[in-house]
Structures are given as structure tokens and as C-alpha cells.
Design a protein around this motif. Structure first.
Motif, PDB file in Angstrom:
ATOM      1  N   VAL A 137     -29.907  93.108 124.607  1.00  0.00           N
ATOM      2  CA  VAL A 137     -30.072  94.448 124.040  1.00  0.00           C
ATOM      3  C   VAL A 137     -31.400  94.500 123.291  1.00  0.00           C
ATOM      4  O   VAL A 137     -31.649  93.670 122.418  1.00  0.00           O
ATOM      5  N   GLU A 138     -32.233  95.456 123.621  1.00  0.00           N
ATOM      6  CA  GLU A 138     -33.516  95.610 122.930  1.00  0.00           C
ATOM      7  C   GLU A 138     -33.401  96.540 121.727  1.00  0.00           C
ATOM      8  O   GLU A 138     -34.127  96.376 120.742  1.00  0.00           O
ATOM      9  N   ASP A 139     -32.515  97.505 121.804  1.00  0.00           N
ATOM     10  CA  ASP A 139     -32.402  98.501 120.735  1.00  0.00           C
ATOM     11  C   ASP A 139     -30.935  98.877 120.571  1.00  0.00           C
ATOM     12  O   ASP A 139     -30.321  99.393 121.500  1.00  0.00           O
ATOM     13  N   LEU A 140     -30.370  98.607 119.403  1.00  0.00           N
ATOM     14  CA  LEU A 140     -28.953  98.856 119.130  1.00  0.00           C
ATOM     15  C   LEU A 140     -28.825  99.967 118.098  1.00  0.00           C
ATOM     16  O   LEU A 140     -29.383  99.882 117.008  1.00  0.00           O
ATOM     17  N   ARG A 141     -28.075 101.011 118.457  1.00  0.00           N
ATOM     18  CA  ARG A 141     -27.858 102.108 117.532  1.00  0.00           C
ATOM     19  C   ARG A 141     -26.358 102.247 117.259  1.00  0.00           C
ATOM     20  O   ARG A 141     -25.570 102.461 118.179  1.00  0.00           O
ATOM     21  N   VAL A 142     -25.990 102.102 115.994  1.00  0.00           N
ATOM     22  CA  VAL A 142     -24.601 102.281 115.588  1.00  0.00           C
ATOM     23  C   VAL A 142     -24.348 103.781 115.458  1.00  0.00           C
ATOM     24  O   VAL A 142     -25.047 104.481 114.719  1.00  0.00           O
ATOM     25  N   ASP A 143     -23.337 104.260 116.173  1.00  0.00           N
ATOM     26  CA  ASP A 143     -23.144 105.705 116.307  1.00  0.00           C
ATOM     27  C   ASP A 143     -22.091 106.223 115.342  1.00  0.00           C
ATOM     28  O   ASP A 143     -20.946 105.760 115.346  1.00  0.00           O
ATOM     29  N   PHE A 144     -22.486 107.215 114.534  1.00  0.00           N
ATOM     30  CA  PHE A 144     -21.559 107.926 113.660  1.00  0.00           C
ATOM     31  C   PHE A 144     -21.436 109.390 114.071  1.00  0.00           C
ATOM     32  O   PHE A 144     -20.884 110.190 113.323  1.00  0.00           O
ATOM     33  N   GLU A 145     -21.923 109.710 115.274  1.00  0.00           N
ATOM     34  CA  GLU A 145     -21.880 111.103 115.707  1.00  0.00           C
ATOM     35  C   GLU A 145     -20.833 111.289 116.795  1.00  0.00           C
ATOM     36  O   GLU A 145     -19.678 110.922 116.592  1.00  0.00           O
ATOM     37  N   ASP A 146     -21.219 111.803 117.974  1.00  0.00           N
ATOM     38  CA  ASP A 146     -20.224 112.165 118.983  1.00  0.00           C
ATOM     39  C   ASP A 146     -19.370 110.986 119.423  1.00  0.00           C
ATOM     40  O   ASP A 146     -18.181 111.139 119.705  1.00  0.00           O
ATOM     41  N   GLY A 147     -19.977 109.785 119.524  1.00  0.00           N
ATOM     42  CA  GLY A 147     -19.192 108.628 119.943  1.00  0.00           C
ATOM     43  C   GLY A 147     -18.223 108.141 118.896  1.00  0.00           C
ATOM     44  O   GLY A 147     -17.375 107.286 119.181  1.00  0.00           O
ATOM     45  N   TYR A 148     -18.352 108.666 117.685  1.00  0.00           N
ATOM     46  CA  TYR A 148     -17.524 108.236 116.552  1.00  0.00           C
ATOM     47  C   TYR A 148     -16.575 109.335 116.091  1.00  0.00           C
ATOM     48  O   TYR A 148     -15.403 109.090 115.814  1.00  0.00           O
ATOM     49  N   GLY A 149     -17.067 110.563 116.002  1.00  0.00           N
ATOM     50  CA  GLY A 149     -16.221 111.686 115.637  1.00  0.00           C
ATOM     51  C   GLY A 149     -16.078 111.871 114.140  1.00  0.00           C
ATOM     52  O   GLY A 149     -16.790 111.283 113.330  1.00  0.00           O
ATOM     53  N   ARG A 150     -15.127 112.726 113.761  1.00  0.00           N
ATOM     54  CA  ARG A 150     -14.854 113.012 112.356  1.00  0.00           C
ATOM     55  C   ARG A 150     -13.733 112.106 111.867  1.00  0.00           C
ATOM     56  O   ARG A 150     -12.678 111.984 112.500  1.00  0.00           O
ATOM     57  N   ARG A 151     -13.945 111.485 110.733  1.00  0.00           N
ATOM     58  CA  ARG A 151     -12.976 110.564 110.138  1.00  0.00           C
ATOM     59  C   ARG A 151     -12.807 110.914 108.660  1.00  0.00           C
ATOM     60  O   ARG A 151     -13.649 111.594 108.067  1.00  0.00           O
ATOM     61  N   PRO A 152     -11.733 110.417 108.027  1.00  0.00           N
ATOM     62  CA  PRO A 152     -11.642 110.554 106.567  1.00  0.00           C
ATOM     63  C   PRO A 152     -12.858 109.910 105.911  1.00  0.00           C
ATOM     64  O   PRO A 152     -13.399 108.916 106.407  1.00  0.00           O
ATOM     65  N   ASP A 153     -13.281 110.476 104.784  1.00  0.00           N
ATOM     66  CA  ASP A 153     -14.495 109.992 104.131  1.00  0.00           C
ATOM     67  C   ASP A 153     -14.431 108.506 103.811  1.00  0.00           C
ATOM     68  O   ASP A 153     -15.418 107.774 104.014  1.00  0.00           O
ATOM     69  N   ALA A 154     -13.311 108.049 103.299  1.00  0.00           N
ATOM     70  CA  ALA A 154     -13.204 106.633 102.933  1.00  0.00           C
ATOM     71  C   ALA A 154     -13.368 105.737 104.158  1.00  0.00           C
ATOM     72  O   ALA A 154     -13.977 104.658 104.076  1.00  0.00           O
ATOM     73  N   GLU A 155     -12.845 106.174 105.300  1.00  0.00           N
ATOM     74  CA  GLU A 155     -12.951 105.383 106.519  1.00  0.00           C
ATOM     75  C   GLU A 155     -14.398 105.314 107.000  1.00  0.00           C
ATOM     76  O   GLU A 155     -14.898 104.243 107.366  1.00  0.00           O
ATOM     77  N   GLU A 156     -15.098 106.451 106.989  1.00  0.00           N
ATOM     78  CA  GLU A 156     -16.493 106.440 107.436  1.00  0.00           C
ATOM     79  C   GLU A 156     -17.368 105.657 106.461  1.00  0.00           C
ATOM     80  O   GLU A 156     -18.279 104.936 106.883  1.00  0.00           O
ATOM     81  N   ASP A 157     -17.093 105.784 105.169  1.00  0.00           N
ATOM     82  CA  ASP A 157     -17.822 104.970 104.190  1.00  0.00           C
ATOM     83  C   ASP A 157     -17.683 103.483 104.518  1.00  0.00           C
ATOM     84  O   ASP A 157     -18.673 102.731 104.514  1.00  0.00           O
ATOM     85  N   ALA A 158     -16.446 103.062 104.784  1.00  0.00           N
ATOM     86  CA  ALA A 158     -16.190 101.646 105.053  1.00  0.00           C
ATOM     87  C   ALA A 158     -16.891 101.195 106.322  1.00  0.00           C
ATOM     88  O   ALA A 158     -17.462 100.094 106.376  1.00  0.00           O
ATOM     89  N   HIS A 159     -16.872 102.042 107.354  1.00  0.00           N
ATOM     90  CA  HIS A 159     -17.529 101.674 108.609  1.00  0.00           C
ATOM     91  C   HIS A 159     -19.049 101.618 108.443  1.00  0.00           C
ATOM     92  O   HIS A 159     -19.715 100.754 109.031  1.00  0.00           O
ATOM     93  N   ALA A 160     -19.614 102.518 107.634  1.00  0.00           N
ATOM     94  CA  ALA A 160     -21.057 102.511 107.420  1.00  0.00           C
ATOM     95  C   ALA A 160     -21.497 101.246 106.692  1.00  0.00           C
ATOM     96  O   ALA A 160     -22.487 100.602 107.070  1.00  0.00           O
ATOM     97  N   ALA A 161     -20.761 100.875 105.664  1.00  0.00           N
ATOM     98  CA  ALA A 161     -21.107  99.655 104.917  1.00  0.00           C
ATOM     99  C   ALA A 161     -20.913  98.422 105.777  1.00  0.00           C
ATOM    100  O   ALA A 161     -21.735  97.494 105.760  1.00  0.00           O
ATOM    101  N   ARG A 162     -19.835  98.396 106.548  1.00  0.00           N
ATOM    102  CA  ARG A 162     -19.558  97.231 107.411  1.00  0.00           C
ATOM    103  C   ARG A 162     -20.644  97.093 108.477  1.00  0.00           C
ATOM    104  O   ARG A 162     -21.118  95.985 108.759  1.00  0.00           O
ATOM    105  N   ALA A 163     -21.046  98.200 109.097  1.00  0.00           N
ATOM    106  CA  ALA A 163     -22.078  98.151 110.134  1.00  0.00           C
ATOM    107  C   ALA A 163     -23.374  97.586 109.572  1.00  0.00           C
ATOM    108  O   ALA A 163     -24.032  96.747 110.201  1.00  0.00           O
ATOM    109  N   ALA A 164     -23.749  98.024 108.382  1.00  0.00           N
ATOM    110  CA  ALA A 164     -24.972  97.519 107.771  1.00  0.00           C
ATOM    111  C   ALA A 164     -24.877  96.021 107.509  1.00  0.00           C
ATOM    112  O   ALA A 164     -25.835  95.276 107.741  1.00  0.00           O
ATOM    113  N   ARG A 165     -23.707  95.563 107.033  1.00  0.00           N
ATOM    114  CA  ARG A 165     -23.549  94.128 106.765  1.00  0.00           C
ATOM    115  C   ARG A 165     -23.623  93.320 108.047  1.00  0.00           C
ATOM    116  O   ARG A 165     -24.217  92.232 108.077  1.00  0.00           O
ATOM    117  N   LEU A 166     -23.053  93.831 109.136  1.00  0.00           N
ATOM    118  CA  LEU A 166     -23.105  93.113 110.413  1.00  0.00           C
ATOM    119  C   LEU A 166     -24.537  93.021 110.932  1.00  0.00           C
ATOM    120  O   LEU A 166     -24.960  91.976 111.431  1.00  0.00           O
TER     121      LEU A 166
END
Length: 427
Positions: free
Chosen positions: A107-136
Motif C-alpha cells: 500500500v502506497e497511500d492509506l486513508r482511514v475513512d470516517f465518511e461514506d465507508g464509515y457512516g454515522r455513529r454515536p459520538d463516543a464510538e467515533e471518538d474512540a475509533h479516531a483515537a485508535r486509528a491514530a495510535r495504530l
């Protein structure tokens, strides 16, 4: 040595300085808007992974899945060439390079998706996924397994999701910076952009975060996703893309075409939504003209035809994807989206064949240009020489060509090649 007589002229000496003064503002505007480029490596693709599905070692997992698919459905160069219709001569080196790429840098360019491929989630869930993605992503960088380019696609700046998009970006970047400075290949993708004012707001958002986090001005840059009709033709009848690039205030690094949102916006039926539809060609031609000379790169969109299931279906999907990538390359769309690990073999096969097949002609023409002669009756101008050099550099960036091959065929050192292409020297 005899002194030469002055050559007679008619214009007063004051004319040239006066004209220069009258065009000073235009000179400054050209330098600001059209710095040239892009002069650095551009990834050949962007892989989008929904944030909730991101795994440790995601690029390696994609590479392993792609290799397994190759082993199952095209285990050798001859079989792969037969599926894709590759000529016999480049089949073996292309196949070898594809396998090597999938092992070394799938993979040359990896984009973590929080838009159409992810959808709408509860705020706490999206917060957790955003922090986890950054740590990974930070962990992968620390381990040396990170792709050269990475980042996230946030939600857009339209009213219903604006606050959520801003918060996700804040959470992600804050967690990423907790592990160290931002990686040099960091990219933020802003989707569903239709107005220059939205781009200006994104530029301001980046500036505000830089100030709050103590980052240097300009550290954060973003891609503008073109997937609304208003992005191509505004309500006032003017082309919008160039205005959006200007509104980014130097922070735009790419324009990405969104195949399915844009097609749907134009009422293209689902069966005909594809990167080679005439509506897609028109949008990308506008994007290409707007980006030319600005340093902003252009990316094609994706296909939703996945190489899954029985061999016949996999082979059909591979042929379609390979053809779309080759078509895009011929139109100077050097990047595209890949949505499934099975797209990687055909992405790299198309890219590598494109550069390897073009090497003999490009090398001969560039060598002739450097020598001040023609190549088989073709006399190239400086602009074409820049394009030839850029072609060879793109081929080396992605692994299709090696510097030794280019030196052997052109007689030019890497330094000469980058100079001809107008790239700044490597530090």
C-alpha cells in the motif's frame, strides 16, 4: 580583440523597465498560483479503509490477501499475462515486480475513512475509533511498517455533519501528535466539496489546529474530493475547481474524483457509474486543467467491481480494473482509488507495464534531447523533455523502473533527470 560595434535598436531604454513594472503584479500572481509541479513522489493509489475495520498491520494484510489471490488465480507470469492480455515480453518482469511490490510495499497511500465507508455513529464510538486509528498509524510508523502516505477522510463541512467532522479531525490529529511530529506523508481528505468557501474554511481549520498544537504554519495539508456537480460548475456558471484550489491558500495537495457520488449527482444510472463514463471524463478534464502548474496532484476514483468469488469472476474484475488503470494513465491520471486487496495486483500490473513499455521510446528521446539531436525524426522541445523526464521519475518512484536502467538507456544520472524534470534536488 577588436571591440564590437553596438547593435542598433529603436526603443528607448526606459521601455523594458516600464513594461516590467506594469507586469510586476502579474509576475507575482503567476508565481503564487502556478509554482509548477507537483515535484515530489505521487502515490499510484489511495486505499480507503473504514475506521472501524482498521487493523494493526493493515497494509501487510492487504498485501497478503493480494498475494493469496494471485497464487490462486494467476500463479505465474504466463497465467497473469493471459488474464490481462499483457504482451509476452514485459509479462515476466511485470509479474516479478508486482509480487515484489506486494511483499515490500503493498500500500502506497492509506486513508482511514470516517465518511461514506464509515457512516454515522454515536459520538463516543467515533471518538474512540479516531483515537485508535491514530495510535495504530503512529505505531506502524514507529515500527517502520507505515506506508509512505497516510491520513484520514473526515466528514465534510456541510451543516449536518460539520461539527462531527471537525471533532474527528481534532481527536485523530491530537492522538497522532501524542506519538511525535506529524509524518511527512500525512494527508487529510475533505469530501463532498462544492464551494470555495468550504475549502477556505478547511484551510482555516488547519491553521487553527496548527496554532493550538504548536505546529509550523503549513504543516497540515489536504486533498479536495470532487464529487458534487457544484464542484465542477458553480451556480453562477463558472468553473469551481480553480477557485477551490486558490481558496486552499497553498494547503491543497490533491484533487480526488469521487466516482459514485458525482455520477449519482448527474443522474447516471447505477449500471453505468464508472471512471470511464463521459461525465467522469468531463469532470476530470476540468480538474486536470485547474490543477495544471499549481503543484496539486490529480487522482482518479474507484471501481466497485470486486475480484471476488470464482476464477471467472475474479479474472473479469481484474481485466476491467486493469483496463481502467491503463486508460487513466494514458490520460495523465497517475493515481486512483483501490477499494479491495484484489485490486492491488492489477493496479501494479497496469502501472508497471505502462512504464516498462514506455521506457525504450522515452529513454531514446531524452538521450537525443540531451545530445541536441533528434530521435528517429522526432525533435522534442523543452516542455516535452520535462514530460519525458517526469515519466521516468514516476516509473522509479513506484518501482517499475530502476535508476540503473534509466542511466543505462539515457546516459543521464539521477541528478540530470531531476533537473530536466524540474524537480528540486533530493536533500
Amino acid at each position: 580583440m577588436a571591440q564590437q560595434e553596438p547593435v542598433p535598436t529603436s526603443l528607448p531604454a526606459s521601455v523594458a523597465p516600464a513594461l516590467g513594472a506594469s507586469l510586476a503584479a502579474v509576475d507575482a500572481e503567476l508565481a503564487r498560483r502556478y509554482p509548477g509541479g507537483p515535484h515530489t513522489r505521487q502515490p499510484v493509489h489511495t486505499v480507503y479503509v473504514p475506521a472501524d475495520r482498521l487493523r494493526p498491520g493493515e497494509p501487510r494484510a492487504w498485501g497478503d490477501a493480494a498475494l493469496a489471490l494471485l497464487d490462486r488465480h494467476a500463479p505465474d507470469a504466463a497465467a497473469f499475462a493471459a488474464v490481462l492480455g499483457l504482451p509476452p515480453e514485459p509479462a515476466a518482469p511485470v509479474h516479478d515486480r508486482v509480487r515484489a511490490k506486494l511483499l515490500r510495499e503493498p500500500v502506497e497511500d492509506l486513508r482511514v475513512d470516517f465518511e461514506d465507508g464509515y457512516g454515522r455513529r454515536p459520538d463516543a464510538e467515533e471518538d474512540a475509533h479516531a483515537a485508535r486509528a491514530a495510535r495504530l498509524l503512529a505505531a506502524a510508523r514507529a515500527e517502520g511498517t507505515s506506508p509512505p502516505f497516510l491520513g484520514l477522510r473526515m466528514k465534510c463541512l456541510e451543516a449536518p455533519v460539520r461539527d462531527r467532522g471537525i471533532r474527528t479531525l481534532d481527536v485523530f490529529l491530537t492522538a497522532l501528535l501524542a506519538a511525535g511530529p506529524p509524518p511527512p506523508g500525512l494527508r487529510i481528505t475533505l469530501p463532498k466539496t462544492g464551494y470555495a468557501e468550504q475549502v477556505a474554511a478547511m484551510a482555516r481549520l488547519c491553521e487553527e489546529f496548527e496554532r493550538a498544537a504548536g505546529l509550523a504554519h503549513g504543516a497540515l495539508r489536504f486533498e479536495i474530493q470532487i464529487e458534487t456537480s457544484q464542484a465542477v460548475l458553480g451556480p453562477d456558471g463558472r468553473a469551481t475547481v480553480a477557485r477551490m484550489i486558490d481558496a486552499a491558500a497553498g494547503r491543497a495537495v490533491g484533487l480526488h474524483y469521487g466516482t459514485f457520488d458525482y455520477s449519482a449527482a448527474l443522474q447516471v444510472s447505477a449500471a453505468h457509474q464508472a471512471p470511464d463514463h463521459p461525465a467522469a471524463d468531463h469532470a476530470k478534464a476540468v480538474m486536470q486543467a485547474a490543477a495544471a502548474g499549481t503543484g496539486v496532484a490529480l487522482s482518479d476514483g474507484s471501481t466497485n467491481l470486486l475480484p471476488t468469488g470464482p476464477a471467472a469472476r475474479v479474472h473479469h474484475a481484474w481485466r476491467v480494473h486493469h483496463g481502467l488503470v491503463r486508460r487513466a494513465l494514458a490520460r495523465a491520471y497517475y493515481q486512483g482509488w483501490d477499494m479491495h486487496p484484489g485490486h492491488l495486483p492489477t493496479r501494479y500490473a497496469a502501472v508497471y507495464a505502462f512504464y516498462r513499455e514506455g521506457l525504450p521510446d522515452a529513454a531514446a528521446r531524452l538521450a537525443a534531447y540531451a545530445a541536441g539531436t533528434d530521435a528517429d525524426g522526432v525533435l522534442d522541445e523543452p516542455a516535452t523533455a520535462r514530460a519525458l523526464a517526469a515519466f521516468l521519475l514516476r516509473g522509479t518512484d513506484c518501482g517499475a523502473l530502476t535508476p540503473d536502467e534509466i542511466t543505462a538507456t539515457t546516459g543521464l544520472t539521477p541528478h540530470h533527470l531531476t533537473t530536466l524534470a524540474g524537480r528540486p534536488p533530493a536533500l
